[in-house]
Structure formats: C-alpha cells, structure tokens
Design a protein around this motif. Structure first.
Motif, PDB file in Angstrom:
ATOM      1  N   PHE A 269       0.741  -1.142   0.121  1.00 25.33           N
ATOM      2  CA  PHE A 269      -0.051   0.245   0.267  1.00 25.33           C
ATOM      3  C   PHE A 269       0.789   1.360  -0.163  1.00 25.33           C
ATOM      4  N   LEU A 270       1.992   1.081  -0.606  1.00 21.08           N
ATOM      5  CA  LEU A 270       2.807   2.308  -0.885  1.00 21.08           C
ATOM      6  C   LEU A 270       2.746   2.482  -2.443  1.00 21.08           C
ATOM      7  N   SER A 271       3.207   3.924  -2.776  1.00 21.08           N
ATOM      8  CA  SER A 271       3.206   4.317  -3.981  1.00 21.08           C
ATOM      9  C   SER A 271       4.539   3.368  -5.019  1.00 21.08           C
ATOM     10  N   SER A 272       3.882   2.889  -5.784  1.00 24.91           N
ATOM     11  CA  SER A 272       4.979   2.045  -6.761  1.00 24.91           C
ATOM     12  C   SER A 272       5.820   3.084  -7.557  1.00 24.91           C
ATOM     13  N   VAL A 273       5.612   4.296  -7.446  1.00 33.48           N
ATOM     14  CA  VAL A 273       6.629   5.077  -7.907  1.00 33.48           C
ATOM     15  C   VAL A 273       7.736   5.602  -7.052  1.00 33.48           C
ATOM     16  N   ASP A 274       7.550   6.104  -5.891  1.00 28.31           N
ATOM     17  CA  ASP A 274       8.528   6.573  -5.128  1.00 28.31           C
ATOM     18  C   ASP A 274       8.386   6.102  -3.574  1.00 28.31           C
ATOM     19  N   GLY A 275       7.856   5.122  -3.141  1.00 32.32           N
ATOM     20  CA  GLY A 275       7.480   4.804  -1.846  1.00 32.32           C
ATOM     21  C   GLY A 275       6.713   5.690  -1.068  1.00 32.32           C
ATOM     22  N   ARG A 276       6.101   6.638  -1.410  1.00 33.09           N
ATOM     23  CA  ARG A 276       4.987   7.317  -0.539  1.00 33.09           C
ATOM     24  C   ARG A 276       3.571   6.708  -0.455  1.00 33.09           C
ATOM     25  N   LEU A 277       3.119   6.829   0.713  1.00 31.93           N
ATOM     26  CA  LEU A 277       1.539   6.697   0.681  1.00 31.93           C
ATOM     27  C   LEU A 277       1.121   7.667  -0.276  1.00 31.93           C
ATOM     28  N   THR A 278       0.336   6.969  -1.189  1.00 31.38           N
ATOM     29  CA  THR A 278      -0.489   8.019  -2.281  1.00 31.38           C
ATOM     30  C   THR A 278      -1.482   9.121  -1.549  1.00 31.38           C
ATOM     31  N   ALA A 279      -1.398  10.355  -2.150  1.00 31.96           N
ATOM     32  CA  ALA A 279      -2.154  11.307  -1.618  1.00 31.96           C
ATOM     33  C   ALA A 279      -3.533  11.027  -1.353  1.00 31.96           C
ATOM     34  N   LYS A 280      -4.082  10.541  -2.180  1.00 37.45           N
ATOM     35  CA  LYS A 280      -5.619  10.008  -2.059  1.00 37.45           C
ATOM     36  C   LYS A 280      -5.822   8.947  -0.955  1.00 37.45           C
ATOM     37  N   GLN A 281      -4.903   7.866  -0.819  1.00 35.38           N
ATOM     38  CA  GLN A 281      -5.055   7.160   0.214  1.00 35.38           C
ATOM     39  C   GLN A 281      -4.857   7.815   1.619  1.00 35.38           C
ATOM     40  N   GLU A 282      -3.676   8.660   1.856  1.00 35.49           N
ATOM     41  CA  GLU A 282      -3.337   9.286   2.953  1.00 35.49           C
ATOM     42  C   GLU A 282      -4.694  10.398   3.404  1.00 35.49           C
ATOM     43  N   HIS A 283      -5.314  10.996   2.279  1.00 31.19           N
ATOM     44  CA  HIS A 283      -6.301  12.153   2.639  1.00 31.19           C
ATOM     45  C   HIS A 283      -7.636  11.232   3.198  1.00 31.19           C
ATOM     46  N   LEU A 284      -7.763   9.980   2.602  1.00 34.96           N
ATOM     47  CA  LEU A 284      -8.953   9.275   2.828  1.00 34.96           C
ATOM     48  C   LEU A 284      -9.119   8.979   4.535  1.00 34.96           C
ATOM     49  N   PHE A 285      -7.901   8.417   4.871  1.00 35.78           N
ATOM     50  CA  PHE A 285      -7.953   8.063   6.401  1.00 35.78           C
ATOM     51  C   PHE A 285      -8.108   9.428   7.327  1.00 35.78           C
ATOM     52  N   ALA A 316      -8.846  -2.601  -2.637  1.00 33.36           N
ATOM     53  CA  ALA A 316      -9.274  -2.508  -1.145  1.00 33.36           C
ATOM     54  C   ALA A 316      -8.797  -1.744  -0.617  1.00 33.36           C
ATOM     55  N   VAL A 317      -9.358  -0.994   0.477  1.00 35.65           N
ATOM     56  CA  VAL A 317      -8.843  -0.046   1.365  1.00 35.65           C
ATOM     57  C   VAL A 317      -8.212  -0.766   2.380  1.00 35.65           C
ATOM     58  N   PRO A 318      -6.771  -0.484   2.831  1.00 35.12           N
ATOM     59  CA  PRO A 318      -6.222  -1.166   4.143  1.00 35.12           C
ATOM     60  C   PRO A 318      -6.801  -0.626   5.134  1.00 35.12           C
ATOM     61  N   VAL A 319      -6.561  -1.334   6.320  1.00 38.31           N
ATOM     62  CA  VAL A 319      -7.115  -0.962   7.447  1.00 38.31           C
ATOM     63  C   VAL A 319      -6.530   0.144   8.236  1.00 38.31           C
ATOM     64  N   SER A 320      -5.381   0.342   7.965  1.00 38.77           N
ATOM     65  CA  SER A 320      -4.798   1.685   8.204  1.00 38.77           C
ATOM     66  C   SER A 320      -3.553   2.135   7.113  1.00 38.77           C
ATOM     67  N   ALA A 321      -3.031   3.295   7.257  1.00 38.94           N
ATOM     68  CA  ALA A 321      -1.976   3.636   6.297  1.00 38.94           C
ATOM     69  C   ALA A 321      -0.778   2.636   6.468  1.00 38.94           C
ATOM     70  N   GLU A 322      -0.474   2.003   7.395  1.00 39.63           N
ATOM     71  CA  GLU A 322       0.656   1.070   7.545  1.00 39.63           C
ATOM     72  C   GLU A 322       0.337  -0.248   7.496  1.00 39.63           C
ATOM     73  N   SER A 323      -0.882  -0.664   7.101  1.00 39.30           N
ATOM     74  CA  SER A 323      -1.235  -1.891   7.331  1.00 39.30           C
ATOM     75  C   SER A 323      -0.847  -2.759   5.931  1.00 39.30           C
ATOM     76  N   PHE A 324      -0.501  -3.907   6.201  1.00 38.81           N
ATOM     77  CA  PHE A 324      -0.741  -4.900   4.894  1.00 38.81           C
ATOM     78  C   PHE A 324      -2.114  -5.557   4.846  1.00 38.81           C
ATOM     79  N   GLU A 325      -3.059  -5.520   5.677  1.00 43.38           N
ATOM     80  CA  GLU A 325      -4.263  -5.927   5.854  1.00 43.38           C
ATOM     81  C   GLU A 325      -5.301  -5.179   5.063  1.00 43.38           C
ATOM     82  N   SER A 326      -6.118  -5.840   4.283  1.00 46.92           N
ATOM     83  CA  SER A 326      -7.402  -4.744   3.714  1.00 46.92           C
ATOM     84  C   SER A 326      -8.274  -4.935   4.798  1.00 46.92           C
ATOM     85  N   ARG A 327      -9.284  -3.815   4.634  1.00 45.17           N
ATOM     86  CA  ARG A 327     -10.467  -3.688   5.490  1.00 45.17           C
ATOM     87  C   ARG A 327     -11.509  -4.934   4.776  1.00 45.17           C
ATOM     88  N   ARG A 328     -11.413  -5.410   3.763  1.00 46.72           N
ATOM     89  CA  ARG A 328     -12.207  -6.368   2.936  1.00 46.72           C
ATOM     90  C   ARG A 328     -11.592  -6.774   1.734  1.00 46.72           C
TER      91      ARG A 328
END
Length: 379
Positions: A269-285, A316-328
């Motif tokens: 769940f990190l950007s495949s481009v540069d390792g950043r959590l993508t902006a949209k994912q971060e804003h969602l949480f 699938a949205v992850p359970v948190s920004a750092e998680s490997f686990e999806s909400r569903r």
C-alpha cells in the motif's frame, strides 16, 4: 532529490538564485560593498550541516531576509552585527532574532503533537514557515491551507533533519537496522564538507556551504511545491468522492473516482513510484477521522481509472496507512485468476485480474469494475 515537473519559471528563478556571501567574509580582488540597508544573516563557519544550510536558504524566502547577505563566523563581535543568527551563539530569542539550539537547557519542540527537539532548520521553519508557504504558493496568511501544509511539511521533511542533527534515534528501542542509509539529505549535505585529510581553505568551505544551502533549499522547495500543488488538491477530490459515495452504492462502502489521481499502490500500500503513501489514500484516512465516519460506513473498495491502459481498477482499502491487511480483500476464489477465466468465475464481463493477495483487481470498463466491487460486497 525530487523534482516536480510543473514548476513555474518564477519558482525556477528563485530556486536557482545563489545565496550571496558578505564581501567581508571571502577576500576577493574586487570587494563588494554592502548595500545600504541590506540585512545580514549570520551562522558559524567551518564544517557545516544540513540544518543551518537549509535555515539560511529558508530565510531568504522571507520578505525580511530575501536580499540578505551572509556571514559565516564564530566571532561574537561579528555575529552581534548580524540582523539574524542561526545555529551559533548559544541563544534562542525570537525577539532578538537569535536561533541557536546547542545551548544547555534548550528543549524547544515544534508542538502540535511533535516532540523532536528542534535544530536551526526546525526553529526557522517554526517561526517563518507559514510566511514562506504563503509566499511561495501565493496564499493569504490566514488561508487554512497554509497551516495544513506547514504541519505536513514539518512531519514529512523538516522533523527528520531536526532529529538527525540533534542525534535523536529514529527507533524507540535499541534495534540495529538491517542496512545503513547514507543517502538522506543530511548525509548529502555532509558529503560536501572537505575530508579530514584535505587542506582546509575557508574560501573553499564557504563555497561548498553555498552548494549545500542550494541543495537543501531546492529539495525543500520541491517538496513544498508537491504538497501545495498536488497533495493538497487531491484532498478535494477525496472529500468529494467520500461525500457522494452513497450515490455509487447505498452501503457507502464503495468510493468512485472518475478522474485519475494516484491511488494505485504496490501490495504494501505504498506508491509504486517513489515509496510514498499516495495522496488520496492518506487523505481518505484523515478525512474519515475529521468527518467522524463510523466503522460501519467506512469504504471497503475504491474504483478508479488506470492512467496507462485505459482500464479500471478496484482496490481494497487497507485497515490503516501502514497495514498490509485490507478492510475487506477481494473474494478469495477470485485471487490469482485472470481474464476470461475470471470473467466466467465472477459472471462479470471484462475482468482482467485479481491480485493473489486480493488487494487489487482490474476490469476493462468502469461499469465492470463497479460490478466487481458491488459483487464483492455480497460475498
């Protein structure tokens, strides 16, 4: 170093403008006289570090010190003639424009939940950062976006420089890292100092300091440009999509983005481009917290266009920004299946794939991707 493609010519002129040294510091056949009324920034001479290199650059992005000269010295008498002094002098006093952090008893932090002791970079950013942001992005000082960017840039850029300069471990426990990383900004600035067994020439070191300040400043501006012109606008897109998700599906569990903006991520769940959590994912949480979205109404899936292949993705949205686990995660029987086999299995036309972990899938059409999301909710 990160460079942003969409940079105005004004930004480029600002980033490339050299920091002038005062004529009294570097002997030269044709001495330059100090401009009447111009201000002087003071910092220490000799070996330099990232914090004061960036602090000097940031000061020259302010209205008060935009055209200031620079003196590098440890002579208290000379420092007393400077209008502002950073990283030397053993005094922190905003009213007298003195910003050192080495003195006994100094424990100043940024506040707002941050607990890392400040370096000179953090001190200057704390006191001048909002002005710099409003100037560079042409926002009024009272614009709420200024404070949001001020905090964001400290968290993502400045705090690490404070921690490194003050010798604060990044780890809560004494854990040995598996590898060393000496490519961070502080390290790159450090490498510009002369080696211990090279002749020490103050003129050479001063020139290298200017390179270091330019290096740190350009990276700072690049990051500010990204957060101001890309990261922050993505917040509006997420807010809009989150607000109207009930129009996509009555459950509120599906978010639809009709416009592309980076959401795609690798399995961690990190950007495949540069390792950043993508902006949209971060804003969602963050928006879920700000809007107090209850757990039973939080989205499971995001549907968005693939920018490269004219296809659509479901993630699938992850359970948190750092998680490997999806909400569903997407249904287990779909995982690792592709193309026509997947279409027959799901009963949905145009399926392309579902990742083996179930965190992402693809369809040839928007309607197909939405149908995959809605079907997954029922399984």
């Amino acid at each position: 170093m990160m460079f942003v493609r969409q940079t105005s010519s004004a930004w480029l002129r600002l980033a490339s403008r050299p920091i002038r040294m005062a004529a009294t510091d570097i002997p030269h056949p044709a001495k330059k006289q100090r401009t009447v009324g111009s201000k002087i920034i003071g910092t220490h001479n000799g070996t330099f570090h990232c914090d004061e290199a960036l602090a000097v650059y940031m000061l020259r992005l302010t209205d008060a010190y935009r055209d200031a000269d620079l003196k590098r010295t440890r002579d208290p008498g000379i420092l007393d003639t400077c209008d502002i002094v950073v990283d030397v002098g053993a005094v922190y006093d905003e009213s007298n424009q003195r910003f050192d952090h080495h003195q006994r008893g100094f424990e100043e932090v940024f506040g707002h939940g941050f607990a890392t002791k400040l370096s000179s970079a953090g001190l200057i950013y704390k006191h001048f950062g909002k002005e710099i942001i409003s100037n560079q992005l042409q926002l009024t000082p009272d614009d709420t976006r200024v404070e949001k960017l001020w905090l964001k840039l400290y968290r993502e850029f400045i705090e690490a420089l404070d921690g490194i300069d003050n010798g604060i471990s990044q780890y809560a426990d004494d854990i040995q890292p598996k590898y060393r990383n000496r490519t961070d900004l502080s390290s790159r600035v450090g490498w510009l100092n002369p080696a211990w067994n090279e002749p020490f020439d103050s003129r050479v070191v001063d020139a290298q300091f200017l390179k270091a300040s330019q290096l740190a400043g350009e990276e700072f501006l690049g990051r500010l440009n990204y957060y101001g012109r890309s990261w922050l606008p993505a917040r509006d897109l997420v807010f809009d999509a989150l607000s109207r998700r009930a129009n996509v599906d009555s459950s509120g569990r599906i978010i639809l983005f009709d416009q592309y903006a980076p959401w795609k991520a690798c399995p961690v769940f990190l950007s495949s481009v540069d390792g950043r959590l993508t902006a949209k994912q971060e804003h969602l949480f963050e928006l879920e917290q700000e809007l107090a979205v209850p757990p039973h109404a939080q989205p499971f899936y995001v549907v968005y266009p693939d920018e490269a292949a004219n296809n659509w993705r479901i993630q699938a949205v992850p359970v948190s920004a750092e998680s490997f686990e999806s909400r569903r995660a997407l249904p287990e029987p779909w995982r690792g299946v592709r193309d026509e086999v997947l279409s027959r299995l799901t009963g949905i036309e145009g399926c392309i794939f579902v990742h083996a972990s179930g965190f992402i899938g693809g369809n040839k059409t928007k309607d197909g991707a939405l149908e995959m999301a809605k079907t997954a909710l029922d399984l």
